[in-house]
Design a protein around this motif. Structure first.
Motif, PDB file in Angstrom:
ATOM      1  N   UNK A  33       0.834  -1.205   0.000  1.00 50.36           N
ATOM      2  CA  UNK A  33       0.000   0.000   0.000  1.00 50.36           C
ATOM      3  C   UNK A  33       0.866   1.250   0.000  1.00 50.36           C
ATOM      4  N   UNK A  34       0.355   2.305  -0.611  1.00 53.38           N
ATOM      5  CA  UNK A  34       1.056   3.588  -0.621  1.00 53.38           C
ATOM      6  C   UNK A  34       0.620   4.419   0.578  1.00 53.38           C
ATOM      7  N   UNK A  35       1.558   5.160   1.132  1.00 49.41           N
ATOM      8  CA  UNK A  35       1.204   6.061   2.228  1.00 49.41           C
ATOM      9  C   UNK A  35       2.335   6.231   3.212  1.00 49.41           C
ATOM     10  N   UNK A  36       2.580   7.457   3.615  1.00 51.96           N
ATOM     11  CA  UNK A  36       3.600   7.721   4.622  1.00 51.96           C
ATOM     12  C   UNK A  36       3.213   7.048   5.937  1.00 51.96           C
ATOM     13  N   UNK A  37       4.207   6.496   6.614  1.00 57.83           N
ATOM     14  CA  UNK A  37       3.979   5.823   7.885  1.00 57.83           C
ATOM     15  C   UNK A  37       3.713   4.343   7.766  1.00 57.83           C
ATOM     16  N   UNK A  38       3.410   3.835   6.566  1.00 60.42           N
ATOM     17  CA  UNK A  38       3.160   2.405   6.390  1.00 60.42           C
ATOM     18  C   UNK A  38       4.488   1.649   6.318  1.00 60.42           C
ATOM     19  N   UNK A  39       4.463   0.367   6.750  1.00 67.17           N
ATOM     20  CA  UNK A  39       5.709  -0.374   6.965  1.00 67.17           C
ATOM     21  C   UNK A  39       5.491  -1.868   6.704  1.00 67.17           C
ATOM     22  N   UNK A  40       5.215  -2.271   5.453  1.00 58.26           N
ATOM     23  CA  UNK A  40       5.065  -3.695   5.158  1.00 58.26           C
ATOM     24  C   UNK A  40       6.413  -4.410   5.169  1.00 58.26           C
ATOM     25  N   UNK A  41       6.384  -5.711   5.513  1.00 56.36           N
ATOM     26  CA  UNK A  41       7.639  -6.451   5.627  1.00 56.36           C
ATOM     27  C   UNK A  41       7.421  -7.947   5.418  1.00 56.36           C
ATOM     28  N   UNK A  42       8.496  -8.602   4.941  1.00 55.40           N
ATOM     29  CA  UNK A  42       8.607 -10.059   4.852  1.00 55.40           C
ATOM     30  C   UNK A  42       9.971 -10.397   5.418  1.00 55.40           C
ATOM     31  N   UNK A  43      10.021 -11.277   6.460  1.00 57.58           N
ATOM     32  CA  UNK A  43      11.260 -11.466   7.188  1.00 57.58           C
ATOM     33  C   UNK A  43      11.341 -12.859   7.788  1.00 57.58           C
ATOM     34  N   UNK A  44      12.539 -13.215   8.269  1.00 62.74           N
ATOM     35  CA  UNK A  44      12.821 -14.538   8.819  1.00 62.74           C
ATOM     36  C   UNK A  44      13.471 -14.382  10.190  1.00 62.74           C
ATOM     37  N   UNK A  45      13.185 -15.354  11.064  1.00 65.21           N
ATOM     38  CA  UNK A  45      13.806 -15.405  12.392  1.00 65.21           C
ATOM     39  C   UNK A  45      14.300 -16.830  12.644  1.00 65.21           C
ATOM     40  N   UNK A  46      15.491 -16.949  13.249  1.00 68.63           N
ATOM     41  CA  UNK A  46      16.033 -18.257  13.607  1.00 68.63           C
ATOM     42  C   UNK A  46      15.300 -18.880  14.784  1.00 68.63           C
ATOM     43  N   UNK A  47      15.125 -20.190  14.730  1.00 62.75           N
ATOM     44  CA  UNK A  47      14.414 -20.911  15.786  1.00 62.75           C
ATOM     45  C   UNK A  47      15.100 -20.769  17.140  1.00 62.75           C
ATOM     46  N   UNK A  48      16.426 -20.857  17.177  1.00 60.53           N
ATOM     47  CA  UNK A  48      17.170 -20.821  18.437  1.00 60.53           C
ATOM     48  C   UNK A  48      17.418 -19.366  18.843  1.00 60.53           C
ATOM     49  N   UNK A  49      16.737 -18.932  19.893  1.00 59.87           N
ATOM     50  CA  UNK A  49      16.911 -17.578  20.409  1.00 59.87           C
ATOM     51  C   UNK A  49      17.511 -17.593  21.813  1.00 59.87           C
ATOM     52  N   UNK A  50      18.244 -18.654  22.149  1.00 60.70           N
ATOM     53  CA  UNK A  50      18.774 -18.800  23.508  1.00 60.70           C
ATOM     54  C   UNK A  50      19.838 -17.756  23.829  1.00 60.70           C
ATOM     55  N   UNK A  51      20.709 -17.446  22.889  1.00 59.44           N
ATOM     56  CA  UNK A  51      21.758 -16.455  23.120  1.00 59.44           C
ATOM     57  C   UNK A  51      21.668 -15.283  22.148  1.00 59.44           C
ATOM     58  N   UNK A  52      21.182 -15.553  20.930  1.00 60.55           N
ATOM     59  CA  UNK A  52      21.064 -14.518  19.904  1.00 60.55           C
ATOM     60  C   UNK A  52      19.714 -14.653  19.198  1.00 60.55           C
ATOM     61  N   UNK A  53      19.229 -13.552  18.664  1.00 60.06           N
ATOM     62  CA  UNK A  53      18.116 -13.600  17.727  1.00 60.06           C
ATOM     63  C   UNK A  53      18.680 -13.325  16.340  1.00 60.06           C
ATOM     64  N   UNK A  54      18.525 -14.298  15.451  1.00 56.73           N
ATOM     65  CA  UNK A  54      19.009 -14.173  14.082  1.00 56.73           C
ATOM     66  C   UNK A  54      17.854 -13.730  13.199  1.00 56.73           C
ATOM     67  N   UNK A  55      18.025 -12.627  12.499  1.00 54.49           N
ATOM     68  CA  UNK A  55      16.935 -12.033  11.721  1.00 54.49           C
ATOM     69  C   UNK A  55      17.413 -11.656  10.330  1.00 54.49           C
ATOM     70  N   UNK A  92       3.952  -9.134   7.497  1.00 57.64           N
ATOM     71  CA  UNK A  92       3.076  -8.232   8.255  1.00 57.64           C
ATOM     72  C   UNK A  92       2.972  -6.874   7.590  1.00 57.64           C
ATOM     73  N   UNK A  93       1.957  -6.136   8.001  1.00 56.24           N
ATOM     74  CA  UNK A  93       1.804  -4.725   7.658  1.00 56.24           C
ATOM     75  C   UNK A  93       1.921  -3.931   8.942  1.00 56.24           C
ATOM     76  N   UNK A  94       3.078  -3.320   9.118  1.00 58.85           N
ATOM     77  CA  UNK A  94       3.310  -2.509  10.304  1.00 58.85           C
ATOM     78  C   UNK A  94       3.093  -1.030  10.015  1.00 58.85           C
ATOM     79  N   UNK A  95       3.216  -0.224  11.057  1.00 60.66           N
ATOM     80  CA  UNK A  95       3.127   1.230  10.926  1.00 60.66           C
ATOM     81  C   UNK A  95       4.182   1.887  11.796  1.00 60.66           C
ATOM     82  N   UNK A  96       4.641   3.025  11.344  1.00 58.01           N
ATOM     83  CA  UNK A  96       5.534   3.835  12.161  1.00 58.01           C
ATOM     84  C   UNK A  96       6.995   3.576  11.890  1.00 58.01           C
TER      85      UNK A  96
END
Length: 261
Positions: free
Chosen positions: A123-145, A231-235
């Motif tokens: 979508x068009x518009x200031x403040x909009x923040x769409x995203x497609x991203x990945x996170x690692x399963x193991x978050x014990x010491x680090x979050x891999x993004x 997701x479709x985020x804002x800000x």
């Protein structure tokens, strides 16, 4: 995501152009995950659904709350297209939608290495923040993004791709590298495009419409199964005073390929 950049030890921001000589070759890969959105299997937290409607660690971000799905909001599907809607509620607060492919127990889809792709129209518009991203399963010491695509609505001529390693014990040791990918201004709103990342032990390669736009050495912490979020985020730290009253991110599919045996 952008709000987490505070306190990072290493940040690089560079504008790059598409490389027409680096087309994606999936001849040695096969489909491992194929979500075509003919319908949507989602619940707030699972188990038993393909998607949950929150980050598995229950962390919202940005200026819109990611809400439990209800009839007609924030997710609808029609003709094989997912619509993620963001709008203000009766009290004036922003609400929107997020999908994650594993639940809090790690049940669901994740994969080590391979090619991850979304086909979407923003979508068009200031403040909009769409995203497609990945996170690692193991978050014990680090979050891999890996942020395959983050688009900030105030900059219709580009999007951002990023590689993050968040140190959960010593945040100052976190690192992030990102690239600003140039596109024709407004083109991300006019039609669907594909955004993908090909991960192997050595390299993390980013693609726009199946053309390579950037590559970065794969961090050691990223050599693990990763799950999908859209997701479709804002800000994201940008003002919302010129944001539209409502907006829809359209998603044609989410697919993941793995190397053939």
């Amino acid at each position: 995501m952008k709000k987490m950049l505070l306190g990072c030890a290493f940040v690089v921001a560079t504008t790059v152009s598409m490389r027409a000589d680096a087309a994606l070759d999936l001849a040695k890969y096969e489909i491992a995950f194929d979500e075509q959105f003919d319908s949507l299997s989602v619940s707030p937290w699972g188990p038993g659904t393909r998607w949950i409607a929150h980050t598995p660690w229950n962390g919202d971000f940005g200026d819109a709350k990611f809400v439990n799905p209800r009839e007609g909001f924030p997710f609808t599907t029609k003709d094989g297209i997912l619509r993620i809607e963001a709008r203000r509620n009766e009290s004036g607060k922003w609400e929107s939608g997020l999908l994650a492919s594993v639940d809090r127990a790690g049940n669901g889809f994740s994969q080590k290495y391979g090619y991850f792709e979304v086909r979407a129209k923003f979508p068009a518009g200031k403040g909009l923040w769409p995203a497609f991203w990945l996170i690692g399963i193991d978050r014990s010491t680090h979050t891999s993004e890996i942020d395959v695509v983050e688009h900030y609505g105030h900059a219709p001529e580009r999007y951002t791709a990023s590689v993050h390693v968040w140190d959960r014990k010593e945040p100052k040791k976190s690192s992030t590298v990102h690239k600003r990918v140039s596109v024709k201004a407004g083109s991300l709103y006019e039609d669907f495009h594909t955004y993908g990342v090909l991960i192997d032990e050595q390299w993390t390669r980013f693609f726009f419409d199946r053309q390579e736009v950037w590559r970065n050495p794969t961090p050691e912490q990223h050599r693990q199964p990763m799950y999908v979020l859209v997701n479709l985020g804002l800000g994201a730290g940008w003002p919302l005073d010129e944001a539209p009253h409502s907006a829809e991110m359209l998603v044609d599919y989410v697919r993941v390929w793995r190397a053939k045996p």
